[in-house]
Design a protein around this motif. Structure first.
Motif, PDB file in Angstrom:
ATOM      1  N   CYS A 112       0.857  -1.190   0.000  1.00 41.26           N
ATOM      2  CA  CYS A 112       0.000   0.000   0.000  1.00 41.26           C
ATOM      3  C   CYS A 112       0.891   1.238   0.000  1.00 41.26           C
ATOM      4  CB  CYS A 112      -0.894   0.018   1.237  1.00 41.26           C
ATOM      5  SG  CYS A 112      -1.986  -1.405   1.299  1.00 41.26           S
ATOM      6  N   LYS A 139       1.247   5.450  -0.454  1.00 38.90           N
ATOM      7  CA  LYS A 139       0.634   6.775  -0.468  1.00 38.90           C
ATOM      8  C   LYS A 139       1.632   7.774  -1.055  1.00 38.90           C
ATOM      9  CE  LYS A 139      -1.749  10.153   2.469  1.00 38.90           C
ATOM     10  NZ  LYS A 139      -2.018  10.670   3.804  1.00 38.90           N
ATOM     11  N   ASP A 165       6.761   3.755   2.874  1.00 37.67           N
ATOM     12  CA  ASP A 165       6.162   2.860   1.876  1.00 37.67           C
ATOM     13  C   ASP A 165       7.224   2.353   0.906  1.00 37.67           C
ATOM     14  OD1 ASP A 165       4.150   4.048   3.248  1.00 37.67           O
ATOM     15  OD2 ASP A 165       2.991   4.691   1.509  1.00 37.67           O
ATOM     16  N   MET A 200      -4.677   4.633  -3.067  1.00 36.69           N
ATOM     17  CA  MET A 200      -5.927   5.365  -3.218  1.00 36.69           C
ATOM     18  C   MET A 200      -5.585   6.841  -3.327  1.00 36.69           C
ATOM     19  SD  MET A 200      -9.185   5.637  -0.667  1.00 36.69           S
ATOM     20  CE  MET A 200      -8.716   7.066   0.293  1.00 36.69           C
ATOM     21  N   ASP A 213     -11.367   9.933   6.146  1.00 35.58           N
ATOM     22  CA  ASP A 213     -10.480   9.765   7.293  1.00 35.58           C
ATOM     23  C   ASP A 213      -9.972   8.323   7.265  1.00 35.58           C
ATOM     24  OD1 ASP A 213     -12.471   8.189   8.469  1.00 35.58           O
ATOM     25  OD2 ASP A 213     -12.734   9.455  10.235  1.00 35.58           O
ATOM     26  N   THR A 214      -9.357   7.874   8.346  1.00 36.20           N
ATOM     27  CA  THR A 214      -8.701   6.566   8.257  1.00 36.20           C
ATOM     28  C   THR A 214      -9.695   5.409   8.181  1.00 36.20           C
ATOM     29  OG1 THR A 214      -8.461   6.496  10.671  1.00 36.20           O
ATOM     30  CG2 THR A 214      -6.628   7.374   9.419  1.00 36.20           C
ATOM     31  N   THR A 246     -10.698   5.135   4.505  1.00 39.56           N
ATOM     32  CA  THR A 246      -9.463   4.832   3.757  1.00 39.56           C
ATOM     33  C   THR A 246      -9.126   3.350   3.912  1.00 39.56           C
ATOM     34  OG1 THR A 246      -8.612   7.080   4.086  1.00 39.56           O
ATOM     35  CG2 THR A 246      -7.013   5.404   3.484  1.00 39.56           C
ATOM     36  N   GLY A 290       3.437   1.253   5.021  1.00 39.40           N
ATOM     37  CA  GLY A 290       4.434   2.002   5.774  1.00 39.40           C
ATOM     38  C   GLY A 290       3.929   2.164   7.203  1.00 39.40           C
ATOM     39  N   SER A 296       2.236   7.790   7.461  1.00 40.98           N
ATOM     40  CA  SER A 296       2.526   8.701   6.360  1.00 40.98           C
ATOM     41  C   SER A 296       3.303   9.887   6.913  1.00 40.98           C
ATOM     42  CB  SER A 296       1.228   9.175   5.721  1.00 40.98           C
ATOM     43  OG  SER A 296       0.513   9.986   6.629  1.00 40.98           O
ATOM     44  N   ALA A 343      -0.210  13.191   7.207  1.00 38.82           N
ATOM     45  CA  ALA A 343      -1.173  13.098   8.313  1.00 38.82           C
ATOM     46  C   ALA A 343      -0.630  12.239   9.451  1.00 38.82           C
ATOM     47  CB  ALA A 343      -2.493  12.543   7.825  1.00 38.82           C
ATOM     48  N   THR A 367      -1.094   9.377  10.905  1.00 37.52           N
ATOM     49  CA  THR A 367      -1.858   8.726  11.971  1.00 37.52           C
ATOM     50  C   THR A 367      -1.370   7.302  12.249  1.00 37.52           C
ATOM     51  OG1 THR A 367      -3.515   7.780  10.498  1.00 37.52           O
ATOM     52  CG2 THR A 367      -3.950   9.997  11.320  1.00 37.52           C
ATOM     53  N   GLY A 368      -0.878   6.603  11.234  1.00 38.51           N
ATOM     54  CA  GLY A 368      -0.521   5.194  11.409  1.00 38.51           C
ATOM     55  C   GLY A 368      -1.715   4.291  11.654  1.00 38.51           C
ATOM     56  N   GLN A 369      -2.906   4.802  11.391  1.00 43.92           N
ATOM     57  CA  GLN A 369      -4.123   4.046  11.708  1.00 43.92           C
ATOM     58  C   GLN A 369      -4.644   3.215  10.543  1.00 43.92           C
ATOM     59  OE1 GLN A 369      -5.537   7.415  14.914  1.00 43.92           O
ATOM     60  NE2 GLN A 369      -6.875   7.074  13.173  1.00 43.92           N
ATOM     61  N   VAL A 370      -4.171   3.542   9.345  1.00 44.46           N
ATOM     62  CA  VAL A 370      -4.685   2.828   8.174  1.00 44.46           C
ATOM     63  C   VAL A 370      -4.286   1.338   8.200  1.00 44.46           C
ATOM     64  CG1 VAL A 370      -4.591   2.699   5.647  1.00 44.46           C
ATOM     65  CG2 VAL A 370      -4.934   4.911   6.778  1.00 44.46           C
ATOM     66  N   LEU A 397     -11.370   7.747  15.308  1.00 43.32           N
ATOM     67  CA  LEU A 397     -10.170   7.733  16.153  1.00 43.32           C
ATOM     68  C   LEU A 397      -9.268   8.881  15.735  1.00 43.32           C
ATOM     69  CD1 LEU A 397      -8.135   6.292  18.098  1.00 43.32           C
ATOM     70  CD2 LEU A 397      -7.474   4.866  16.165  1.00 43.32           C
TER      71      LEU A 397
HETATM   72  C1  LIG Z   1      -3.121  16.993   9.740  1.00 43.68           C
HETATM   73  C2  LIG Z   1      -4.091  15.859   9.525  1.00 43.68           C
HETATM   74  C3  LIG Z   1      -4.540  15.132  10.617  1.00 43.68           C
HETATM   75  C4  LIG Z   1      -5.443  14.063  10.447  1.00 43.68           C
HETATM   76  N1  LIG Z   1      -5.875  13.395  11.548  1.00 43.68           N
HETATM   77  C5  LIG Z   1      -6.713  12.344  11.400  1.00 43.68           C
HETATM   78  C6  LIG Z   1      -7.160  11.620  12.537  1.00 43.68           C
HETATM   79  O1  LIG Z   1      -6.810  11.948  13.665  1.00 43.68           O
HETATM   80  N2  LIG Z   1      -7.985  10.561  12.361  1.00 43.68           N
HETATM   81  C7  LIG Z   1      -8.389  10.161  11.119  1.00 43.68           C
HETATM   82  O2  LIG Z   1      -9.119   9.183  11.023  1.00 43.68           O
HETATM   83  N3  LIG Z   1      -7.979  10.823  10.018  1.00 43.68           N
HETATM   84  C8  LIG Z   1      -7.152  11.900  10.124  1.00 43.68           C
HETATM   85  N4  LIG Z   1      -6.742  12.581   9.012  1.00 43.68           N
HETATM   86  C9  LIG Z   1      -7.166  12.067   7.693  1.00 43.68           C
HETATM   87  C10 LIG Z   1      -6.118  11.102   7.092  1.00 43.68           C
HETATM   88  O3  LIG Z   1      -5.077  11.877   6.596  1.00 43.68           O
HETATM   89  C11 LIG Z   1      -6.660  10.299   5.964  1.00 43.68           C
HETATM   90  O4  LIG Z   1      -7.512   9.338   6.446  1.00 43.68           O
HETATM   91  C12 LIG Z   1      -5.657   9.591   5.058  1.00 43.68           C
HETATM   92  O5  LIG Z   1      -6.400   9.055   3.958  1.00 43.68           O
HETATM   93  C13 LIG Z   1      -4.930   8.398   5.664  1.00 43.68           C
HETATM   94  O6  LIG Z   1      -4.342   8.657   6.828  1.00 43.68           O
HETATM   95  P1  LIG Z   1      -2.749   8.735   7.044  1.00 43.68           P
HETATM   96  O7  LIG Z   1      -2.131   9.543   5.981  1.00 43.68           O
HETATM   97  O8  LIG Z   1      -2.629   9.182   8.429  1.00 43.68           O
HETATM   98  O9  LIG Z   1      -2.273   7.235   6.886  1.00 43.68           O
HETATM   99  P2  LIG Z   1      -1.352   6.365   7.846  1.00 43.68           P
HETATM  100  O10 LIG Z   1      -2.184   5.431   8.616  1.00 43.68           O
HETATM  101  O11 LIG Z   1      -0.367   7.186   8.585  1.00 43.68           O
HETATM  102  O12 LIG Z   1      -0.585   5.561   6.724  1.00 43.68           O
HETATM  103  C14 LIG Z   1       0.116   4.348   7.016  1.00 43.68           C
HETATM  104  C15 LIG Z   1       0.269   3.548   5.770  1.00 43.68           C
HETATM  105  O13 LIG Z   1      -1.019   3.173   5.248  1.00 43.68           O
HETATM  106  C16 LIG Z   1      -0.963   3.152   3.824  1.00 43.68           C
HETATM  107  N5  LIG Z   1      -1.841   4.181   3.271  1.00 43.68           N
HETATM  108  C17 LIG Z   1      -2.366   5.254   3.885  1.00 43.68           C
HETATM  109  N6  LIG Z   1      -3.104   5.983   3.014  1.00 43.68           N
HETATM  110  C18 LIG Z   1      -3.036   5.331   1.838  1.00 43.68           C
HETATM  111  C19 LIG Z   1      -3.578   5.574   0.537  1.00 43.68           C
HETATM  112  N7  LIG Z   1      -4.327   6.638   0.280  1.00 43.68           N
HETATM  113  N8  LIG Z   1      -3.321   4.687  -0.453  1.00 43.68           N
HETATM  114  C20 LIG Z   1      -2.556   3.609  -0.215  1.00 43.68           C
HETATM  115  N9  LIG Z   1      -2.015   3.328   0.975  1.00 43.68           N
HETATM  116  C21 LIG Z   1      -2.243   4.186   1.993  1.00 43.68           C
HETATM  117  C22 LIG Z   1       0.477   3.461   3.446  1.00 43.68           C
HETATM  118  O14 LIG Z   1       1.193   2.248   3.363  1.00 43.68           O
HETATM  119  C23 LIG Z   1       0.947   4.280   4.637  1.00 43.68           C
HETATM  120  O15 LIG Z   1       2.334   4.257   4.829  1.00 43.68           O
HETATM  121  C24 LIG Z   1      -5.896  13.689   9.152  1.00 43.68           C
HETATM  122  C25 LIG Z   1      -5.427  14.435   8.067  1.00 43.68           C
HETATM  123  C26 LIG Z   1      -4.555  15.514   8.233  1.00 43.68           C
HETATM  124  C27 LIG Z   1      -4.099  16.283   7.038  1.00 43.68           C
END
Ligand SMILES: Cc1cc2nc3c(=O)[nH]c(=O)nc-3n(C[C@H](O)[C@H](O)[C@H](O)COP(=O)(O)OP(=O)(O)OC[C@H]3O[C@@H](n4cnc5c(N)ncnc54)[C@H](O)[C@@H]3O)c2cc1C
Ligand SMILES: Cc1cc2nc3c(=O)[nH]c(=O)nc-3n(C[C@H](O)[C@H](O)[C@H](O)COP(=O)(O)OP(=O)(O)OC[C@H]3O[C@@H](n4cnc5c(N)ncnc54)[C@H](O)[C@@H]3O)c2cc1C
Lengths: 262, 330
Positions: A6, A8, A38, A61, A93-94, A97, A117, A120, A123, A125-128, B125
């Motif tokens: 996955c 981003k 990633d 995505m 949001d996560t 996603t 990864g 990211s 954002a 969060t590490g929640q995806v 979350l």
């Molecule tokens: C400043 C800021 C704060 C935010 N806080 C929140 C929050 O508290 N809670 C919440 O639910 N949302 C939050 N969001 C929304 C969040 O950015 C989106 O949900 C985003 O699509 C995925 O979150 P992430 O970038 O944190 O992914 P993370 O979970 O950090 O990503 C981890 C890994 O998941 C995979 N991944 C993530 N996104 C994708 C993608 N689009 N396509 C393919 N692989 C992917 C990659 O391997 C990546 O390394 C926030 C956004 C911003 C800009």
């Protein structure tokens, strides 16, 4: 063995500007890049493929400007790339996603490993990753720095507070990979030309995937972002200390004493 | 699936209590303190929940730090953290107790757990919050989530589902005062771990490193790798804790717990001395809380200079020997 990575695409952190007036992010001047962790995940997938055979599928995505970065991943050695792209995915949001990505992973099918990864760089969060694992009902190992596969079992080194643990889990498994656990390779030059000119990226829309429309994009999100705030930079004196190393040392020791009020 | 949108059915604040090496995690205590504050605002109570084996004494301790009630899930099957067992048990607890707010520490395990649990519970979350407040008009939880290396904070809410979940970044809030006379209700929770597919076969953990609260920290960056032994000597001679930038932790020169930055620790010392770091955004957010910053970098144009109170443009290989002999001289 099939590994789905996955990926981003993120703006380079130092290029992102905050517009105080509109309280929005100005990414217009920002160069984008593959989220660095990633790339580590992709490198890990490619090394596993070298040892075990099979294929590596990139999954992302995002909007169509992600495509050149998927091509870069193909040039590094991935076999296939799928972009989930639809206006309906925007504002996720996560929760949506991870749902959307998990649905695509099911559609790809036949997978043994999903590598993400750790977080990211935007954002962060590490929640995806744990979200995807829950949607797929498969075990997860987050913050992984080493992975060995033997038969249908994985053995992983995972960072925890104060140290590490070694975890064993059956495949299929989801893992989130730590930045810096390997040195991602450079794209192969000839493969790069092919990836840029001839390779065809698969694009799936919401309709292609049969996702629940209530669970995607901003509609499927549980969290809302009220506003963005730029934390004021702490005001620092920015005073240069000059002299010979000996003189500098004297001044530093003096500053150390001052910091503790003596 | 439980309907998590019936928001009025959810009451109270729940705090996940993490522990390791026989101690409650500092971040869990920090959250208890914060939760008390939120509970006053909402006129509700604070429930701690703790999972593990042979952990009963933590119940009383958590009460002394501010929990009105502590739910204890004590079982050999919970002796070690595994995502699935902890997620399965906690999901049941939350479904049963229906808290309106559920807070966890943003540690490796806390984030691993929360990310999965939120999807299971069909709720929102927010991630590693650095600000945790109640919005006066709505009584909703509002959290500040740092992004882009830590310089920009998104104010996030979870308006339509419950519990409103958040992980809270360690080291941001103070540990509340322990009140030995404070008592809470200790309740035992049924443990049904369900299916657990991962197995921890080895665990190597050292307790007690917490550079977040050190008074003085010497931080080594990539430019200091060659001189790491001298860096240690220097830190020792001034009674300083030691920290590193991410690349040094990646190379396992120091464990991850010594890493300063957005994916590491945010330090809050009186003085941080940064040796050979370029000043990347993901790093600099970790020294925001330092009262004074001294930096040494051979590059006169290094970004770190703008984040330092005093900066020296010098090769560490030349400066450190001079520093050490100066310090030995006294
Ligand atoms: C400043 C800021 C704060 C935010 N806080 C929140 C929050 O508290 N809670 C919440 O639910 N949302 C939050 N969001 C929304 C969040 O950015 C989106 O949900 C985003 O699509 C995925 O979150 P992430 O970038 O944190 O992914 P993370 O979970 O950090 O990503 C981890 C890994 O998941 C995979 N991944 C993530 N996104 C994708 C993608 N689009 N396509 C393919 N692989 C992917 C990659 O391997 C990546 O390394 C926030 C956004 C911003 C800009
Ligand atoms: C998602 C994500 C999360 C991250 N999280 C973190 C984090 O938590 N913490 C963190 O630190 N980084 C983090 N990073 C990495 C960050 O972006 C930088 O890459 C990293 O901070 C650089 O480390 P450094 O300054 O030690 O090394 P470099 O950037 O290589 O800088 C080395 C510096 O040392 C100087 N130097 C070299 N030799 C000498 C010498 N002999 N004498 C004096 N000076 C010398 C050079 O001029 C240079 O400025 C993260 C990145 C991402 C993408």
């Amino acid at each position: 063995m099939r590994t789905i990575v996955c990926m981003k695409v993120v703006p380079k952190t130092e290029d992102v500007r905050f517009d105080q007036q509109t309280r929005t992010l100005d990414r217009s001047g920002a160069e984008n890049e593959i989220n660095q962790p990633d790339k580590s995940a992709l490198e890990m997938a490619l090394q596993l493929k070298e040892g075990h055979g099979g294929d590596v599928v990139l999954l992302s995505m995002g909007p169509s400007f992600f495509e050149p970065y998927l091509r870069l991943g193909i040039a590094m050695g991935a076999d296939n790339a799928i972009l989930l792209s639809d206006r309906a995915f925007a504002g996720a949001d996560t929760y949506p996603t991870s749902y959307t990505i998990a649905t695509a992973i099911r559609k790809i099918g036949n997978f043994d490993l999903v590598l993400c990864g750790e977080e990211s760089s935007d954002a962060s969060t590490g929640q995806v990753p744990p979200g995807i694992a829950e949607w797929l009902d498969i075990p997860q190992v987050t913050y992984l720095s080493q992975l060995n596969i033997e038969g249908s079992m994985a053995r992983a080194k995972r960072t925890v507070k104060g140290g590490y643990e070694i975890v064993e889990a059956p495949l299929p498994l989801l893992a989130s990979v730590e930045l810096g656990c390997n040195s991602p390779r450079f794209p192969d030059f000839r493969r790069k030309r092919w990836a840029e000119k001839e390779f065809k990226i698969t694009v799936w829309t919401a309709a292609d995937m049969g996702v629940n429309p209530d669970k995607i994009g901003s509609k499927g999100s549980h969290t809302t972002v009220d506003e963005l705030v730029e934390l004021p930079r702490p005001s620092r004196r920015m005073q240069r200390i000059t002299g010979s190393p000996e003189e500098e040392a004297v001044l530093i020791v003096q500053k150390i004493k001052e910091a503790f009020g003596s | 699936m439980q309907d998590t949108t019936q928001v009025s059915e959810f009451k109270g604040i729940m705090v996940y209590l993490e522990h390791s090496a026989g101690q409650l995690e500092s971040v869990s205590l920090e959250i208890l303190g914060k939760a008390r504050e939120l509970a006053e605002r909402l006129a509700t109570d604070v429930t701690g929940v703790i999972l593990g084996y042979d952990i009963r004494e933590f119940g009383e301790e958590a009460a002394q730090f501010g929990a009105d009630r502590v739910l204890v899930a004590d079982s050999p099957s919970l002796a070690q953290y595994t995502t699935e067992a902890f997620c399965n048990v906690l999901a049941e607890v939350v479904r049963d107790r229906k808290p309106e707010i559920f807070l966890l520490g943003a540690t490796h395990d806390g984030r691993d757990l929360a990310g999965r649990l939120a999807v299971r519970l069909n709720t929102g979350l927010t991630a590693h919050a650095v600000q945790v407040d109640i919005e006066p008009e709505t009584n909703l939880l509002v959290c500040g989530v740092p992004g882009f290396g830590g310089s920009i904070v998104a104010r996030c809410k979870c308006p339509r589902s419950r519990p409103q979940m958040a992980t809270v970044r360690p080291g941001i809030f103070p540990v509340p005062e322990r009140r030995p006379q404070r008592k809470g209700a200790i309740e035992t929770v049924q443990v049904n771990t369900g299916q657990v597919r991962t197995k921890v076969v080895e665990r190597s953990v050292k307790a007690g490193v917490d550079i977040a609260r050190a008074e003085i920290v010497v931080i080594a960056g990539r430019g200091a790798v060659t001189y790491f032994d001298s860096v240690r000597k220097f830190a020792d001679s001034i009674g300083s804790a030691i920290g590193v930038t991410r690349p040094l932790a990646d190379r396992e020169l120091m464990p991850r717990d010594y890493q300063v930055g957005s994916t590491g620790i945010a330090v809050t010392p009186k003085l941080a001395i940064v040796l050979g770091a370029s000043g990347a955004a993901h790093f600099v957010s970790g020294i925001r809380g330092a009262k004074t910053v001294i930096s040494v970098n051979k590059d006169p144009d290094a970004d770190i200079n703008a984040d330092a109170d005093y900066f020296v443009v010098e090769d560490i290989g030349r400066l450190l020997p001079a520093l050490l002999s100066k310090l030995e001289g006294k």
